[in-house]
Scaffold this active site. Structure first.
Site, mmCIF file in Angstrom:
data_model
loop_
_atom_site.group_PDB
_atom_site.id
_atom_site.type_symbol
_atom_site.label_atom_id
_atom_site.label_comp_id
_atom_site.label_asym_id
_atom_site.label_seq_id
_atom_site.Cartn_x
_atom_site.Cartn_y
_atom_site.Cartn_z
ATOM 1 N N ASP A 106 0.793 -1.232 0.000
ATOM 2 C CA ASP A 106 0.000 0.000 0.000
ATOM 3 C C ASP A 106 0.825 1.283 0.000
ATOM 4 O O ASP A 106 0.256 2.384 -0.076
ATOM 5 C CB ASP A 106 -0.968 -0.008 1.193
ATOM 6 C CG ASP A 106 -0.269 -0.284 2.522
ATOM 7 O OD1 ASP A 106 0.896 0.143 2.697
ATOM 8 O OD2 ASP A 106 -0.878 -0.918 3.396
ATOM 9 N N HIS A 121 6.635 -7.480 -1.334
ATOM 10 C CA HIS A 121 5.598 -7.884 -2.283
ATOM 11 C C HIS A 121 5.237 -6.778 -3.278
ATOM 12 O O HIS A 121 4.172 -6.815 -3.887
ATOM 13 C CB HIS A 121 4.359 -8.376 -1.515
ATOM 14 C CG HIS A 121 4.639 -9.613 -0.717
ATOM 15 N ND1 HIS A 121 3.860 -10.040 0.337
ATOM 16 C CD2 HIS A 121 5.627 -10.543 -0.833
ATOM 17 C CE1 HIS A 121 4.364 -11.165 0.836
ATOM 18 N NE2 HIS A 121 5.430 -11.476 0.153
ATOM 19 N N CYS A 132 5.260 -3.186 -23.422
ATOM 20 C CA CYS A 132 6.323 -2.215 -23.733
ATOM 21 C C CYS A 132 7.008 -1.666 -22.479
ATOM 22 O O CYS A 132 7.985 -0.936 -22.584
ATOM 23 C CB CYS A 132 5.767 -1.053 -24.560
ATOM 24 S SG CYS A 132 4.729 0.076 -23.610
ATOM 25 N N SER A 190 0.514 -12.681 10.181
ATOM 26 C CA SER A 190 0.209 -14.035 10.664
ATOM 27 C C SER A 190 1.409 -14.960 10.475
ATOM 28 O O SER A 190 1.398 -16.102 10.913
ATOM 29 C CB SER A 190 -0.999 -14.591 9.908
ATOM 30 O OG SER A 190 -0.720 -14.623 8.521
HETATM 31 P P1 NAD Z 1 -2.518 -11.682 7.431
HETATM 32 O O1 NAD Z 1 -3.835 -11.127 7.017
HETATM 33 O O2 NAD Z 1 -2.240 -13.102 7.155
HETATM 34 O O3 NAD Z 1 -2.340 -11.469 8.990
HETATM 35 C C1 NAD Z 1 -2.528 -10.219 9.576
HETATM 36 C C2 NAD Z 1 -2.195 -10.336 11.052
HETATM 37 O O4 NAD Z 1 -2.210 -9.032 11.589
HETATM 38 C C3 NAD Z 1 -3.187 -11.187 11.847
HETATM 39 O O5 NAD Z 1 -2.455 -12.112 12.623
HETATM 40 C C4 NAD Z 1 -3.916 -10.162 12.742
HETATM 41 O O6 NAD Z 1 -4.148 -10.663 14.032
HETATM 42 C C5 NAD Z 1 -2.900 -9.052 12.826
HETATM 43 N N1 NAD Z 1 -3.467 -7.723 12.969
HETATM 44 C C6 NAD Z 1 -4.538 -7.176 12.325
HETATM 45 N N2 NAD Z 1 -4.677 -5.890 12.685
HETATM 46 C C7 NAD Z 1 -3.698 -5.631 13.588
HETATM 47 C C8 NAD Z 1 -3.313 -4.481 14.329
HETATM 48 N N3 NAD Z 1 -3.964 -3.309 14.224
HETATM 49 N N4 NAD Z 1 -2.245 -4.574 15.153
HETATM 50 C C9 NAD Z 1 -1.561 -5.742 15.290
HETATM 51 N N5 NAD Z 1 -1.894 -6.870 14.629
HETATM 52 C C10 NAD Z 1 -2.934 -6.802 13.765
HETATM 53 O O7 NAD Z 1 -1.400 -10.731 6.834
HETATM 54 P P2 NAD Z 1 0.100 -11.035 6.356
HETATM 55 O O8 NAD Z 1 0.773 -11.952 7.298
HETATM 56 O O9 NAD Z 1 0.710 -9.716 6.059
HETATM 57 O O10 NAD Z 1 -0.080 -11.836 4.991
HETATM 58 C C11 NAD Z 1 -1.025 -11.399 4.053
HETATM 59 C C12 NAD Z 1 -0.467 -11.084 2.682
HETATM 60 O O11 NAD Z 1 -1.417 -10.233 2.047
HETATM 61 C C13 NAD Z 1 0.798 -10.291 2.675
HETATM 62 O O12 NAD Z 1 1.567 -10.765 1.639
HETATM 63 C C14 NAD Z 1 0.374 -8.865 2.363
HETATM 64 O O13 NAD Z 1 1.224 -8.287 1.425
HETATM 65 C C15 NAD Z 1 -0.930 -8.989 1.644
HETATM 66 N N6 NAD Z 1 -1.889 -7.917 2.044
HETATM 67 C C16 NAD Z 1 -1.453 -6.619 2.050
HETATM 68 C C17 NAD Z 1 -2.299 -5.605 2.438
HETATM 69 C C18 NAD Z 1 -1.774 -4.183 2.426
HETATM 70 O O14 NAD Z 1 -0.915 -3.853 1.630
HETATM 71 N N7 NAD Z 1 -2.236 -3.325 3.331
HETATM 72 C C19 NAD Z 1 -3.612 -5.893 2.839
HETATM 73 C C20 NAD Z 1 -4.044 -7.234 2.804
HETATM 74 C C21 NAD Z 1 -3.144 -8.242 2.409
#
Ligand code: NAD
Length: 239
Positions: A106, A121, A132, A190
């Site tokens: 993001d 990512h 292109c 996660s």
């Molecule tokens: P995930 O969704 O698997 O896990 C997110 C984790 O964050 C969970 O364990 C949850 O408990 C925790 N969490 C949620 N809100 C929180 C907060 N405010 N404070 C602390 N913990 C919090 O995410 P991941 O492990 O990053 O894997 C998902 C994949 O999806 C990644 O590759 C990511 O790039 C992509 N993704 C990116 C975005 C983004 O760019 N914002 C959004 C969704 C998914």
């Protein structure tokens, strides 16, 4: 919780090469849903599983459906950095933090002012024509339908889809920062998406903390875990 924050502050005070490794949970306080929480993207009912939709082969075979999902769930032009993003930028400015490694796409760490950010990512903010190579900004890409280049080629976001390899230079920079860090803060992830989740194994120091709302796949690897919201927690830290 107060004693956890004090312990975290003491660790930060002693450190000068902190690396932060984060995931989707770092941006939920900016209003972008993560993947695996109860209200996350994986819990939504789709014709295809989200892992399949954000794969390279799906992008090629069902480009229109890919963009429908992507524009709705992964493109967040209105999102602003939250307290976690800003505090990390402050820590870097204060000479305490050497790098942010993020799985997020993001661009919010850079928007908050962080300079050394390894986006494992990729980023939704960069987009290019598959034919292109011409680059396009994000608004051009997410305005309905399949975005096409002036040459007729399909435009693809510079994000690493499932089945695609991570960028080598980004990986090397992130691993190097992790190996040389004196403190590792892991947050909002996660720890299930590989190879990214394997990066924390490269940390050789003792000061390691996990800040996460829910339990993760690797909790047993952390001696110090703070369960809570990373923005709320980091907002209480002084650089
Ligand atoms: P995930 O969704 O698997 O896990 C997110 C984790 O964050 C969970 O364990 C949850 O408990 C925790 N969490 C949620 N809100 C929180 C907060 N405010 N404070 C602390 N913990 C919090 O995410 P991941 O492990 O990053 O894997 C998902 C994949 O999806 C990644 O590759 C990511 O790039 C992509 N993704 C990116 C975005 C983004 O760019 N914002 C959004 C969704 C998914």
């Amino acid at each position: 919780m107060n004693s956890d924050i004090e312990k975290l502050q003491q660790m930060i005070d002693k450190s000068s090469k902190i690396v932060f490794f984060g995931g989707a949970g770092v941006s939920t306080e900016s209003g972008i849903p993560d993947f695996r929480s109860a209200d996350g993207i994986y819990m939504m009912d789709y014709k295809y599983p989200p892992e399949r939709i954000i794969s390279h082969s799906f992008f090629l075979e069902h480009t229109k459906e890919f963009y429908e999902f992507y524009s709705k769930h992964l493109y967040a032009p209105q999102a602003k950095p939250n307290a976690a993003h800003y505090k990390l930028a402050e820590l870097e400015k204060a000479g305490k933090l050497s790098a942010v490694i993020t799985q997020n796409i993001d661009g919010l760490h850079t928007a908050a002012g962080s300079k050394r950010v390894y986006e494992l990512h990729g980023s939704t903010l960069r987009n290019f024509c598959m034919k292109c190579g011409k680059s396009y900004d994000v608004d051009h890409v997410c305005n309905g339908g399949v975005p096409l280049c002036s040459c007729g080629g399909i435009i693809k976001p510079d994000v690493v889809l499932y089945e695609e390899a991570l960028d080598e230079e980004t990986v090397n920079g992130a691993l190097n920062a992790t190996e040389n860090a004196d403190m590792l803060i892991v947050a909002g992830t996660s720890l299930t998406v590989y190879p990214a989740a394997g990066f924390i194994r490269y940390f050789k120091g003792r000061n390691i903390v996990l800040i996460n709302r829910d339990a993760t796949a690797m909790d047993e690897k952390f001696g110090f875990i703070i369960h809570g919201k990373v923005g709320e927690i980091l907002s209480r830290i002084k650089p």
